[in-house]
Structure formats: C-alpha cells, structure tokens
Scaffold this active site. Structure first.
Site, PDB file in Angstrom:
ATOM      1  N   GLY A   1       0.827  -1.215   0.000  1.00  0.00           N
ATOM      2  CA  GLY A   1       0.000   0.000   0.000  1.00  0.00           C
ATOM      3  C   GLY A   1       0.847   1.245   0.000  1.00  0.00           C
ATOM      4  O   GLY A   1       2.053   1.197  -0.251  1.00  0.00           O
ATOM      5  N   ASN A   2       0.222   2.376   0.245  1.00  0.00           N
ATOM      6  CA  ASN A   2       0.959   3.647   0.336  1.00  0.00           C
ATOM      7  C   ASN A   2       0.262   4.558   1.340  1.00  0.00           C
ATOM      8  O   ASN A   2      -0.750   4.184   1.931  1.00  0.00           O
ATOM      9  CB  ASN A   2       1.094   4.296  -1.048  1.00  0.00           C
ATOM     10  CG  ASN A   2      -0.252   4.634  -1.644  1.00  0.00           C
ATOM     11  OD1 ASN A   2      -0.966   5.490  -1.135  1.00  0.00           O
ATOM     12  ND2 ASN A   2      -0.624   3.927  -2.710  1.00  0.00           N
TER      13      ASN A   2
END
Ligand code: PMT
Length: 394
Positions: free
Chosen positions: A205-206
């Site tokens: 993810g980020n």
C-alpha cells in the site's frame, strides 16, 4: 438573485433587531428561503411571531423544547449562508472564541456555510480594542464583515456603529452564496491509496489519506456538479456524493472505466499501486516457512485507459514526485492529460496525509503554473477554476 438558496438569519439583542425583519423580507423577495435563529436577548427587542409571519417558519430560539432534537446541526447543514444582523459585541466575542453557549453561535460552529456578520453597537463599544480584535479575528477566519455605518444610534446618540442598510447586507449575502458554475457537470474523482493483497493479512500500500481527492469531490458538489468518488478510504466528504468503495487497482480501474465514458470531467488523484503480487496466498504466509519470494506484475494504468477512450472526459491527472517537479511534464505528455497536477510528496506540508499541498499545474502546451502552499480545499478550488477556464476555451 437568491432563487432556491437557504439563508439562516441570526438575530441578536440590539435595537437594530427590528431592521432584521426587513432584511428577512428582502432576502425572501430575492428568492431565498429564510430560517431565523434568535438569541434570548433578541426576543426582548422583536417578537418571534413577527419573523414567523414573514418567513413562514417559527424562529429557533433555544436548543430545547422544539421538535428537532438538534436544531443547530440541522440548520448548520441546511444553510448556504448564515447572516447575523445585527451582531452584538457579545455574539462577536463568542464567535471569535468558538464558544457555543447559545443556539445561534452553535449553528454557526456546526456549519460549513459562508458567514456574513453585520455588527451594530454604540461607537464606544465598537472602538474598544477587544471588540476590534474580535472583528479582525472573524475576518481572518474568512467571515464576511459588513461594516456598520455612521449615523443616529439608540438613545439619541450619533456616530459609527449603526447597522448597515439591509439592502447592503442582502447584497453581501448574495455575494457569499457558493458559485453554482458546475451545475449539470458530471464528474468522477479518485482518492486514496490502493491496497494490493499479498495474503489475507498483508498488502502492498501507500500513505495516501484520500484528503486531496475528497476535497476535489467536495468542492465540485458545492459548485453544483454531480459527483462520483471512487475511493479506497473512509475519508467522507460532505455533500451529496456517490461513493464507490474499492480496494485494489483492478477494482478502481473497473469502477473508473465503467463510469468515465458518461463523465464530463475525470480527476484521478488516487495513489494507485503500479505493481501487485502476481498471486494472493489464500492463507497467511508463515514466518516459519522462510522468507517468501513475491513476484510483482503491473497493475492497469487507469489514467492512460481513460485517456484512450473514444469519448473521453476532460482529464486531470496527478503526479506524485520526490524532489524536482520537472519530470512531471513528461508524465503529462505520456499520459495525454488535459491538465496535470504535480506535487512533491517529500516536501514539508505537501502530499500524503497533510491538510495542505503545494502543487504545480502542467498544461497541454507544456507551460506550467506554480501555486504556493495552501489548504487542500483551496488547491481543489484552483483545480476546478482552471478546469472550467480550460473547458470554456476549448
Ligand atoms: O490522499 P492524500 O493523503 O491527500 O495525498 C494526496 C496525493 C499525494 C495522493 C495526491 O496529491 C497525488 O499526488 N496523487 C497521485 C499519486 C500517484 O499515484 O501519482 P503517480 O505519479 O504515481 O501517478 C500519476 C497518475 O497516474 C495519477 O493520476 C494516478 O492516479 C494515475 N495512475 C497511477 C498508476 C496506475 N496504475 N494507474 C493510474 O491511473
């Protein structure tokens, strides 16, 4: 004109409260629907029945006793503009301090509507440094102040402090209405960071919070657009927005591509993973099984997909860069967007998670415009102003 607009008229305890009756009448004449909120001391100057007869609805005078258990939040959300006329030194002071001890101040605090304040008081009170400081504080908060006039005051006095003419106040209310320049426009916005699962526990993810995309959606709906927000986060924008909740790049691509053909404008602010694991383990990967090897495969390029549609919307892409923004121009050309919004996510106050952002606009002809650090809401307003201008020129 004020056709269909909602105005909350706040009346506080001053002799000039009688002029608020005429102000209510003039706002209604201009097409607005008016609801009145009166403080306890305002009731000493004008009867609530007078406002009831003019507006067709009983004024709200207390938190309690009415049918609505939460009148301040109901009215706060309903209002397009809140105008307080006359505004006493006491109410101005409470507003400056954010002190919600009466239903009028609570309504203002429970609202995102623009606020217009028309102070009225004796000259000596108006001149007090504390009162002036409070008025300046409200101005700095973005409240519109309609300055009082010089003229006859209560008790035979004369000087600055007299409530501005109701026509002048009504004009200020009209100016404060949100623009509806995007009415009829169908808009699709993406927000948040995608999550690409590795196993039932872990994902790639980020740090995107979805705030930038949510602000873009919120400003568009306030300006009258029909908005679909495709998002990975629970960041809930205010207003009547269709929310499509997704998690992965594949899901976001499907949601965007199936709707973009019907949109007039698409703004893709989401941070989409460029790669995902080629396989998702059905069970949790155990540490005891040793270091796993995870092979990555590319995700769909959602932006590129929209730009290649035969009937494509006006397309705004984002570019998250670290360091220089100069490479953003190449991205604008490669992705064939109508406008690119580049931000340096490594810069203090910019990019992921913050409430502010500092962006560069890159236009089709390669020219650029750098904007200073500002709130994400203000960036959203700048984006829509620019989109509206570019669409009108094309
Ligand atoms: O959400 P916040 O916390 O408020 O943060 C805002 C933000 C930093 C996420 C936002 O301002 C931003 O920069 N969004 C774009 C992030 C990004 O993925 O940039 P990029 O340079 O990698 O991608 C360029 C463009 O292609 C973007 O419009 C992106 O949505 C799009 N893209 C990227 C990959 C992919 N597979 N498909 C895409 O459509």
């Amino acid at each position: 004109m004020a056709e269909g607009r909602h105005v909350v008229l706040g009346v506080t305890g001053g002799v000039a409260a009688y002029k608020a009756v005429y102000l209510a009448r003039r706002l209604i004449d201009r097409g607005a629907t008016v609801r009145v909120v009166m403080t306890e001391s305002a009731l000493e100057f004008v009867g609530s029945a007078t406002f009831g007869a003019i507006t067709g609805t009983d004024p709200v005078t207390s938190f309690f006793g009415g049918e609505d258990v939460s009148p301040h939040t109901t009215l706060g959300r309903w209002a397009d503009v809140i105008v307080i006329a006359p505004a006493t030194a006491s109410t101005i002071s409470k507003l400056a301090a954010g002190q919600s001890s009466d239903v009028l101040v609570a309504t203002v605090l429970a609202s995102r509507a623009r606020v217009v304040i028309a102070p009225a008081m004796h000259t000596e009170m108006l001149d007090q440094p504390a009162v002036q400081k409070n008025i300046e504080t409200l101005r700095a908060y973005g409240y519109e102040i309609v300055d009082p006039e010089d003229g006859p005051l209560a008790g035979g006095d004369e000087g600055p402090g007299r409530l501005a003419d109701p026509e002048v106040i009504a004009d200020a209310v009209r100016e404060a209405f949100p623009r509806l320049d995007m009415a009829g426009l169908r808009v699709i916005v993406t927000a948040g960071g995608t999550r690409e699962p590795i196993d039932p526990v872990r994902y790639i993810g980020n740090r995107s919070s979805g705030k930038m995309g949510a602000s873009i959606a919120e400003v568009a709906v306030e300006r009258g657009a029909e908005v679909v927000l495709v998002t990975t986060t629970t960041q809930t924008p205010v207003g009547s927005i269709e929310i499509v909740q997704v998690e992965t790049a594949d899901e976001m691509a499907e949601a965007v591509w199936s709707r973009a053909g019907a949109a007039d404008v698409a703004v893709l602010a989401a941070a989409v993973a460029d790669f995902r694991p080629d396989q998702v383990h059905r069970t949790k990967i155990r540490r005891t099984a040793g270091v796993p090897e995870i092979r990555l495969v590319p995700t769909p390029d959602i932006l590129k997909g929209v730009s290649e549609m035969t009937s494509r919307p006006f397309l705004v892409g984002f570019a998250a860069e670290t360091g220089s923004l100069d490479t953003a121009s190449e991205k604008a050309t490669a992705k064939d967007v109508d406008l690119l919004v580049a931000n340096d996510i490594a810069k203090e106050g910019s990019g992921f998670g913050s409430d502010t952002n500092e962006v560069r606009f890159v236009f089709r002809d390669g020219s650029t415009r750098d904007l200073p650090l500002m709130s994400k809401r203000d960036v959203a307003t700048q984006i829509w102003d620019t989109v509206m201008t570019l669409r009108a020129e094309s």
